[in-house]
Design an enzyme around this catalytic site. Sequence first.
Site, PDB file in Angstrom:
ATOM      1  N   HIS A 176      37.308  32.574  42.712  1.00 25.15           N
ATOM      2  CA  HIS A 176      36.030  32.736  43.418  1.00 25.15           C
ATOM      3  C   HIS A 176      35.806  31.686  44.482  1.00 25.15           C
ATOM      4  O   HIS A 176      35.103  31.919  45.460  1.00 25.15           O
ATOM      5  CB  HIS A 176      34.885  32.832  42.420  1.00 25.15           C
ATOM      6  CG  HIS A 176      34.864  34.173  41.764  1.00 25.15           C
ATOM      7  ND1 HIS A 176      35.482  34.413  40.575  1.00 25.15           N
ATOM      8  CD2 HIS A 176      34.397  35.358  42.207  1.00 25.15           C
ATOM      9  CE1 HIS A 176      35.365  35.690  40.287  1.00 25.15           C
ATOM     10  NE2 HIS A 176      34.710  36.292  41.257  1.00 25.15           N
TER      11      HIS A 176
ATOM     12  N   ASP B 278      40.244  41.842  39.276  1.00 29.09           N
ATOM     13  CA  ASP B 278      40.342  41.872  37.820  1.00 29.09           C
ATOM     14  C   ASP B 278      41.301  42.956  37.346  1.00 29.09           C
ATOM     15  O   ASP B 278      42.067  42.744  36.409  1.00 29.09           O
ATOM     16  CB  ASP B 278      38.958  42.068  37.194  1.00 29.09           C
ATOM     17  CG  ASP B 278      38.219  40.746  37.077  1.00 29.09           C
ATOM     18  OD1 ASP B 278      38.863  39.756  36.652  1.00 29.09           O
ATOM     19  OD2 ASP B 278      37.033  40.674  37.422  1.00 29.09           O
TER      20      ASP B 278
ATOM     21  N   GLU C 189      37.550  47.940  36.609  1.00 22.79           N
ATOM     22  CA  GLU C 189      38.277  46.661  36.641  1.00 22.79           C
ATOM     23  C   GLU C 189      39.148  46.482  35.409  1.00 22.79           C
ATOM     24  O   GLU C 189      39.812  45.460  35.271  1.00 22.79           O
ATOM     25  CB  GLU C 189      37.300  45.480  36.651  1.00 22.79           C
ATOM     26  CG  GLU C 189      36.217  45.546  37.654  1.00 22.79           C
ATOM     27  CD  GLU C 189      35.390  44.276  37.687  1.00 22.79           C
ATOM     28  OE1 GLU C 189      35.779  43.335  38.388  1.00 22.79           O
ATOM     29  OE2 GLU C 189      34.348  44.238  37.011  1.00 22.79           O
TER      30      GLU C 189
ATOM     31  N   CYS D 239      36.508  47.216  46.136  1.00 26.21           N
ATOM     32  CA  CYS D 239      35.776  46.031  46.595  1.00 26.21           C
ATOM     33  C   CYS D 239      36.497  44.737  46.232  1.00 26.21           C
ATOM     34  O   CYS D 239      35.981  43.658  46.479  1.00 26.21           O
ATOM     35  CB  CYS D 239      34.347  46.025  46.076  1.00 26.21           C
ATOM     36  SG  CYS D 239      34.257  45.902  44.294  1.00 26.21           S
TER      37      CYS D 239
END
Length: 554
Positions: A188, A454, A430, A502
């Site tokens: 992240h 993920d 995911e 995404c």
Amino acid sequence: MLRLSGKPVFGGIARGKLFYFQQDENEVTKRLIKNTDLELQRYEFAVEQAQAELDELYTAALDKIGENEAGIFLIHKMLLEDDAFSGSVRSRIKDDHFSADYAVAQTARDLSHSFAKMTSEYIKSRAADLKDVCDRLIRLIQNKAEKRIELNEKVILCADDLMPSETMKLDLSNVLALITCYGSSNSHTAILARTMNIPAIIGIGAEKLSMLREMEAIVDGYNGELYIDPDADTLRRLEKLEEEEAKKREMLKRFKGRRNVTLDGTEIQVYANIAGLNDLNYAIENDGGGIGLYRSEFLFLGRNNFPTEDEQFYNYRQVLERMGGKRVVIRTMDAGADKNIKYFGLTKEENPALGVRSIRLCLMRPEMFKTQLRALLRASMYGKLSIMLPLITDIEEIRQAKKLIEEAKDQLRARDIPFKDDVKVGIMIETPAAVVLSDELARESDFFSIGTNDLEQYVLAFDRQNLQLESYFENRSHKALLKFIGLTCENAHKNGIPVSICGELGADLTLTEDFLKLGVDALSVTPSQILPLRQTIRTIRLDERKQLDAVRMF
Ligand code: PEP
Ligand code: MG
């Protein structure tokens, strides 16, 4: 001149001084002491110092963030003064002959275990405060100074790695570029750097970096190279590179206002991924068709307590208003794993990526979840909102989440607060379980969005934080992953719902054609990738794509 190579995360050239930030880790080892009176004095002294620090923090916070937020430091003081807490530390020093830091660490551990078992959200969040206070005490007992990232001038910020919460707290106006020794491109921190348009390189993998502090350097974020004490040739070459890249960016502007349409006329939606209000400017500047992923958990990071329903509402409302009627997909809080939020008081886990995170955490804490849902529903009045549920593995999770959405609606009705009753609710794909069950899940969902970051890690058993594995899986178009994406599209379209991607892979231009041929209807990417993607889509012919007229588009 010294050259260090890593993985490029965000392009750009930045020149300046290196600033190395070293995180603090409180290491506490078990130590038995003879002179318990002296050890008790060390403890008392640390408590006094901690109280003084907390007073200072409280006064500074009053100015900066207001009385409500500042109150957290008063709560920390109360914890320090609590009889049960100090009684336990004292008895461990006096009766067990533990050193003061070890006595505090043991008391913290026991208390946080009992806090974690409580059902009350309030007490659970106090577990994180307890940890904060104990970390402060241990640091003071060990006579260490507090570490904060304080930047007084513009620097190239270097660190071993940065937590998302640390990245969120940065004063970005002073960060020319970001370099980390570890980390991976799907982490992240990397995602944030990309969204915030900061030249960034990760995995520079050099312990040397810490020794090079304060040296002049130039960062080539396009190729993942850091040059320390650069020579004139390198400076000239990188200047030229920046000029060429600026020309390319200028040329891309031609695509603003155009459609994302393939040569055979298929329209693909291209949205922006954002992590907060600041990123909205980039989304708008780059002509995003809307927001395809707002990572709402970042609203909870980099602060000391839960945002209230009102705070959340104003935040979501601003996103919707600024997007002026374009579609906005807000993902419900996806905390846990690397997005550990201290005040949530999460128990330490062996495998946090497989642990209490994301939708699981929200369903385990329905009151916290419903606060977010009420805020979202209230904001729905101000634009075209869709709610997205992360990390789904089973239809029951969707049903439970929808039940909580209905309860949140009832609560708003009881308060006479308006909301749109027909907000779309979709899910993230995911997990392998979600792909395999996608036919069934599509019947309970208004849309799918594939989180490849993920999904990749769970399908390929590939830890997304592990840089070594990135080169192992250099070829990102892994057959297994593409098959999973294909199956998801097939099942979504069979049930008349659209699919987007995404995850970070959605911005990989070498895969755009594959994705579109598999049936992906929309891509949501970091804002700077929107125009390159539009340019690429306009060169693709989709003869092999199946007719999708039956799909209810977004
Ligand atoms: C993903 O997993 O691909 C995703 C978009 O979510 P995040 O990166 O926030 O886990
Ligand atoms: Mg994810």
